[in-house]
Design a protein around this motif. Structure first.
Motif, PDB file in Angstrom:
ATOM      1  N   MET A  10      -7.719  -0.544  11.275  1.00 19.64           N
ATOM      2  CA  MET A  10      -6.613  -0.478  12.229  1.00 19.64           C
ATOM      3  C   MET A  10      -5.275  -0.375  11.510  1.00 19.64           C
ATOM      4  N   GLY A  11      -5.155  -1.094  10.388  1.00 23.87           N
ATOM      5  CA  GLY A  11      -3.927  -1.016   9.604  1.00 23.87           C
ATOM      6  C   GLY A  11      -3.714   0.375   9.029  1.00 23.87           C
ATOM      7  N   GLY A  12      -4.785   1.012   8.556  1.00 30.54           N
ATOM      8  CA  GLY A  12      -4.677   2.369   8.038  1.00 30.54           C
ATOM      9  C   GLY A  12      -4.269   3.363   9.112  1.00 30.54           C
ATOM     10  N   VAL A  13      -4.829   3.217  10.312  1.00 33.37           N
ATOM     11  CA  VAL A  13      -4.466   4.101  11.424  1.00 33.37           C
ATOM     12  C   VAL A  13      -3.010   3.890  11.823  1.00 33.37           C
ATOM     13  N   ALA A  14      -2.577   2.612  11.874  1.00 33.26           N
ATOM     14  CA  ALA A  14      -1.185   2.320  12.223  1.00 33.26           C
ATOM     15  C   ALA A  14      -0.223   2.922  11.199  1.00 33.26           C
ATOM     16  N   LEU A  15      -0.583   2.833   9.920  1.00 32.85           N
ATOM     17  CA  LEU A  15       0.258   3.412   8.874  1.00 32.85           C
ATOM     18  C   LEU A  15       0.304   4.935   9.007  1.00 32.85           C
ATOM     19  N   LEU A  16      -0.811   5.546   9.361  1.00 29.31           N
ATOM     20  CA  LEU A  16      -0.858   6.989   9.561  1.00 29.31           C
ATOM     21  C   LEU A  16       0.046   7.401  10.720  1.00 29.31           C
ATOM     22  N   LEU A  17      -0.003   6.675  11.829  1.00 29.72           N
ATOM     23  CA  LEU A  17       0.834   6.990  12.980  1.00 29.72           C
ATOM     24  C   LEU A  17       2.313   6.821  12.650  1.00 29.72           C
ATOM     25  N   TRP A  18       2.643   5.768  11.874  1.00 31.06           N
ATOM     26  CA  TRP A  18       4.050   5.553  11.517  1.00 31.06           C
ATOM     27  C   TRP A  18       4.542   6.652  10.576  1.00 31.06           C
ATOM     28  N   GLY A  19       3.689   7.103   9.654  1.00 27.21           N
ATOM     29  CA  GLY A  19       4.062   8.207   8.779  1.00 27.21           C
ATOM     30  C   GLY A  19       4.330   9.482   9.576  1.00 27.21           C
ATOM     31  N   LEU A  20       3.470   9.766  10.567  1.00 22.27           N
ATOM     32  CA  LEU A  20       3.685  10.921  11.423  1.00 22.27           C
ATOM     33  C   LEU A  20       4.992  10.811  12.192  1.00 22.27           C
ATOM     34  N   HIS A  21       5.289   9.597  12.679  1.00 21.48           N
ATOM     35  CA  HIS A  21       6.540   9.380  13.419  1.00 21.48           C
ATOM     36  C   HIS A  21       7.754   9.626  12.529  1.00 21.48           C
ATOM     37  N   MET A  22       7.690   9.186  11.273  1.00 21.27           N
ATOM     38  CA  MET A  22       8.812   9.384  10.357  1.00 21.27           C
ATOM     39  C   MET A  22       9.012  10.873  10.055  1.00 21.27           C
ATOM     40  N   VAL A  23       7.923  11.612   9.880  1.00 23.55           N
ATOM     41  CA  VAL A  23       8.033  13.050   9.627  1.00 23.55           C
ATOM     42  C   VAL A  23       8.665  13.742  10.832  1.00 23.55           C
ATOM     43  N   GLN A  24       8.161  13.430  12.022  1.00 25.37           N
ATOM     44  CA  GLN A  24       8.664  14.086  13.231  1.00 25.37           C
ATOM     45  C   GLN A  24      10.128  13.752  13.483  1.00 25.37           C
TER      46      GLN A  24
END
Length: 355
Positions: A10-24
């Motif tokens: 779950m932590g890895g998925v959350a980090l992935l979503l936050w990285g996508l948010h920062m890029v966008q």
């Protein structure tokens, strides 16, 4: 042990979503007005609109963001329905590009992206440089999250109970499609969902056929969000573009799903790396769907116009005409709408004074 694996996952998925948010968010802050002008100008024909949607989504890494912007344009009459649908066909292909890139082992690039991003964010002379640094950090977080996901799933590969559970969940292709759609709808990101599916396939938690079915579900889930978020309930015409995109996805899935088993058997020997195989299927499905529908968009547009006719209502001069709440997530678009509304009010005041 199982709870720790789940927590790390779950932590890895959350980090992935936050990285996508920062890029966008970084791309929108740095190039938002330029991207909006590009999208508004590149609408001379469906193929140019397709290319514009592909390029915009490749930068934003979110077909949902492209859909919301395009839906707002279409609802205001700034974009025709056929170009808007072509933009979404391009957006569906564009969102596969980052997945294709991350299917290669480039985890070692993450520290470089962190360093460059931090230097640009902390010491950048202009706000655009700082926003590009934000994008670099976001890409680094995405790569780091993939490393975490793979490291988390690797030890659990030999656990019989986990394999039995995953086999029961992913045994039915239709159930896989539904699971993929729900996860993508909840995460608001088909990129994150497909990268998670690639991690599961790489660790052999799911078969190639199950991974392909989950990818189909991810494509379906990404088309559901704009239907609820990009349309205005007081304007039936605003549902046309997101509904047309959803119809494209459903028809494509219905055509591919019955042949999923033979497709997996044929492609598996061609690419032994299941993560790369999953990414290749993802882009192949979206390219095939675009080729299938690019020529029949006029017919689809007429059908959508017939199903969702324009709402006939009395014109109220006091009611805002160009303000759209769905544009608030995109500041450049919201400011442009506010400017148009201000000009409209100014014209109305001028008419009153002349009278």
């Amino acid at each position: 042990m199982g709870s720790m694996v789940l927590l790390d996952l779950m932590g890895g998925v959350a980090l992935l979503l936050w990285g996508l948010h920062m890029v966008q968010s970084g791309i929108l802050r740095a190039f938002g007005p330029d991207l909006r002008r590009l999208l508004s100008k590149a609408l001379s024909d469906r193929f140019t609109a397709f290319a514009a949607g592909l390029g915009l989504t490749a930068l934003l890494q979110s077909s949902t963001a492209t859909a919301l912007i395009t839906s707002s344009f279409a609802a205001e009459g700034l974009v025709g329905l056929v170009p808007a649908l072509a933009i979404m066909l391009g957006a569906n292909v564009g969102t596969t590009l980052i997945v294709q890139l991350l299917s290669f082992n480039i985890t070692a690039v993450a520290p470089v992206l962190f360093i460059l991003g931090l230097l640009a964010f902390r010491n950048g002379p202009r706000s655009r440089i700082k926003d590009i640094g934000r994008v670099s950090i976001g890409l680094g977080l995405m790569l780091l999250s993939l490393h975490i996901l793979l490291d988390t799933l690797a030890p659990a590969e030999n656990a019989p109970s986990v394999r039995v559970l995953m086999g029961a969940i992913t045994g039915d292709p239709v159930l896989c499609v539904l699971i993929g759609a729900v996860v993508t709808w909840a995460a608001h990101s088909s990129v994150a969902s497909v990268l998670l599916i690639m991690s599961l396939a790489y660790a052999h938690f799911v078969s190639p056929a199950a991974a392909f079915a989950l990818v189909l579900g991810a494509n379906l889930g990404s088309a559901i969000n704009p239907v609820f978020e990009g349309a205005r309930r007081d304007n039936p015409a605003s549902y046309r573009m997101p509904l047309g995109n959803l119809i494209n996805r459903i028809v494509g899935i219905a055509l591919v799903l019955p042949a999923l088993g033979p497709i997996a058997e044929h492609l598996a020997p061609w690419q032994p790396d299941l993560a790369k195989l999953t990414a290749a299927f993802h882009i192949a499905f979206n390219v095939a769907t675009a080729i299938l529908f690019i020529g029949v968009l006029d017919t689809l547009a007429r059908l959508l116009t017939w199903l969702l006719p324009d709402k006939v209502q009395a014109t109220d001069p006091a009611k805002p005409r160009y303000l759209d709440e769905t544009a608030l997530e995109t500041p450049s678009l919201a400011l442009a709408d506010a400017a148009r509304e201000t000009l409209r009010v100014g014209d109305m005041v001028e008419t009153m004074l002349r009278s």
